[in-house]
Write a protein that holds these residues in place. Structure first.
Motif, PDB file in Angstrom:
ATOM      1  N   ASP A 127      30.474 -23.856  10.940  1.00 35.01           N
ATOM      2  CA  ASP A 127      30.282 -22.801  10.223  1.00 35.01           C
ATOM      3  C   ASP A 127      28.675 -22.361   9.733  1.00 35.01           C
ATOM      4  N   VAL A 128      28.552 -21.564   8.915  1.00 32.88           N
ATOM      5  CA  VAL A 128      27.320 -21.300   8.432  1.00 32.88           C
ATOM      6  C   VAL A 128      27.685 -20.838   6.810  1.00 32.88           C
ATOM      7  N   TRP A 129      26.910 -21.842   5.882  1.00 35.23           N
ATOM      8  CA  TRP A 129      26.864 -21.516   4.480  1.00 35.23           C
ATOM      9  C   TRP A 129      26.089 -20.372   4.245  1.00 35.23           C
ATOM     10  N   HIS A 130      26.585 -19.447   3.141  1.00 36.96           N
ATOM     11  CA  HIS A 130      25.743 -18.497   2.769  1.00 36.96           C
ATOM     12  C   HIS A 130      24.742 -19.211   1.715  1.00 36.96           C
ATOM     13  N   ASP A 172      30.301 -18.250   6.545  1.00 35.68           N
ATOM     14  CA  ASP A 172      30.862 -17.516   7.744  1.00 35.68           C
ATOM     15  C   ASP A 172      31.655 -18.581   8.703  1.00 35.68           C
ATOM     16  N   TYR A 173      32.737 -18.186   8.940  1.00 40.00           N
ATOM     17  CA  TYR A 173      33.956 -19.346   9.422  1.00 40.00           C
ATOM     18  C   TYR A 173      34.259 -18.941  10.638  1.00 40.00           C
ATOM     19  N   ARG A 174      33.355 -19.511  11.496  1.00 45.10           N
ATOM     20  CA  ARG A 174      33.083 -19.494  13.013  1.00 45.10           C
ATOM     21  C   ARG A 174      34.397 -19.933  13.802  1.00 45.10           C
ATOM     22  N   ARG A 175      35.053 -18.842  14.621  1.00 41.54           N
ATOM     23  CA  ARG A 175      36.016 -19.073  15.380  1.00 41.54           C
ATOM     24  C   ARG A 175      35.905 -19.120  16.825  1.00 41.54           C
ATOM     25  N   HIS A 176      36.185 -20.417  17.392  1.00 39.41           N
ATOM     26  CA  HIS A 176      36.005 -20.458  18.768  1.00 39.41           C
ATOM     27  C   HIS A 176      36.751 -21.200  19.399  1.00 39.41           C
ATOM     28  N   ASN A 177      36.816 -21.364  20.907  1.00 35.20           N
ATOM     29  CA  ASN A 177      37.623 -22.194  21.713  1.00 35.20           C
ATOM     30  C   ASN A 177      37.851 -23.494  21.322  1.00 35.20           C
ATOM     31  N   ASN A 178      36.865 -24.306  20.540  1.00 37.01           N
ATOM     32  CA  ASN A 178      36.955 -25.713  20.337  1.00 37.01           C
ATOM     33  C   ASN A 178      36.936 -25.934  18.841  1.00 37.01           C
TER      34      ASN A 178
END
Length: 234
Positions: free
Chosen positions: A91-94, A198-204
């Motif tokens: 993820d990425v912290w604000h 930002d809660y990153r969604r991806h295949n892994n």
């Protein structure tokens, strides 16, 4: 004296995104704080990505290699801070996340804070502006036993929670729901309706937004209720 912050980041095969995640966390930490990266054995270059970030606040631990729950538990047991933040590896912290959460944790009756987040894709393009709204997040113990709203990457808590929550019970479905439910029974939980990462969604992803089958969900809740009773929380 200021309260110490521990960030616990459980990692496994996370080389693609872990550097950007760590670099979003470190500027928000003070000299006395720590970032614990507990790394399960994997097949990629996650370890070198972490080691290439030269910062004395980073503590790289060898994970037990028994899955995400045991890896998170490993980090929690090693944390020395007064307040503990959980972190995913991708993820990425604000920039205001730690400050805004600490404002709530510094209230004398707050045990745990759950804040909102943005859902984004691999390239950080917005998918949903609010997880709370997308998921239909509800407050309270019973609501979150029936339909969990606690996601670890959006949680921070007073270390006193660990006295009741650790060790994790066997057969636990996920650590975040367990920590949230224990907090609901032991103290005040603040739901902060502001997206702070930002809660990153991806295949892994190690975690999923998809629900398990109904029979599996019923079994998980039976396990949770049993574990809560064993801890004398029900």
């Amino acid at each position: 004296m200021d309260k110490k912050v521990s960030v616990v980041l459980a990692a496994f095969d996370g080389e693609k995104y872990i550097k950007s995640q760590i670099l979003s966390i470190l500027p928000q930490l003070r000299n006395q704080d720590e970032l614990i990266v507990t790394l399960d054995p994997g097949t990629d270059k996650t370890e070198s990505e972490v080691l290439n970030i030269h910062d004395s606040r980073i503590r790289l631990l060898k994970g037990p290699g028994q899955g995400i729950l045991k890896n998170v538990e490993n980090g929690l047991k090693s944390a020395t801070g007064d307040y503990i933040f959980l972190s995913d590896q991708d993820d990425v912290w604000h920039p205001q996340k730690v400050r805004k959460v600490l404002e709530q944790l510094n209230q004398k009756d707050t045990l745990l804070v759950l804040h909102d987040c943005r859902l984004v894709d691999e390239a950080l393009n917005e998918l949903e502006p609010s997880y709370f709204r997308y998921h239909g997040t509800k407050r309270g113990f019973l609501n979150n036993l029936i339909r969990n709203s606690f996601i670890g990457c959006c949680m921070a808590f007073n270390r006193s929670l660990l006295n009741a929550a650790l060790p994790f019970p066997s057969q636990l479905p996920m650590h975040d729901q367990w920590l949230g439910l224990v907090a609901e029974k032991k103290g005040n939980v603040v739901y902060l309706p502001e997206p702070l990462l930002d809660y990153r969604r991806h295949n892994n992803n190690q975690s999923s937004l998809q629900h398990a089958g109904i029979l599996t969900m019923i079994q998980w809740r039976i396990w949770l209720i049993r574990a809560l009773k064993e801890r004398k929380l029900l």
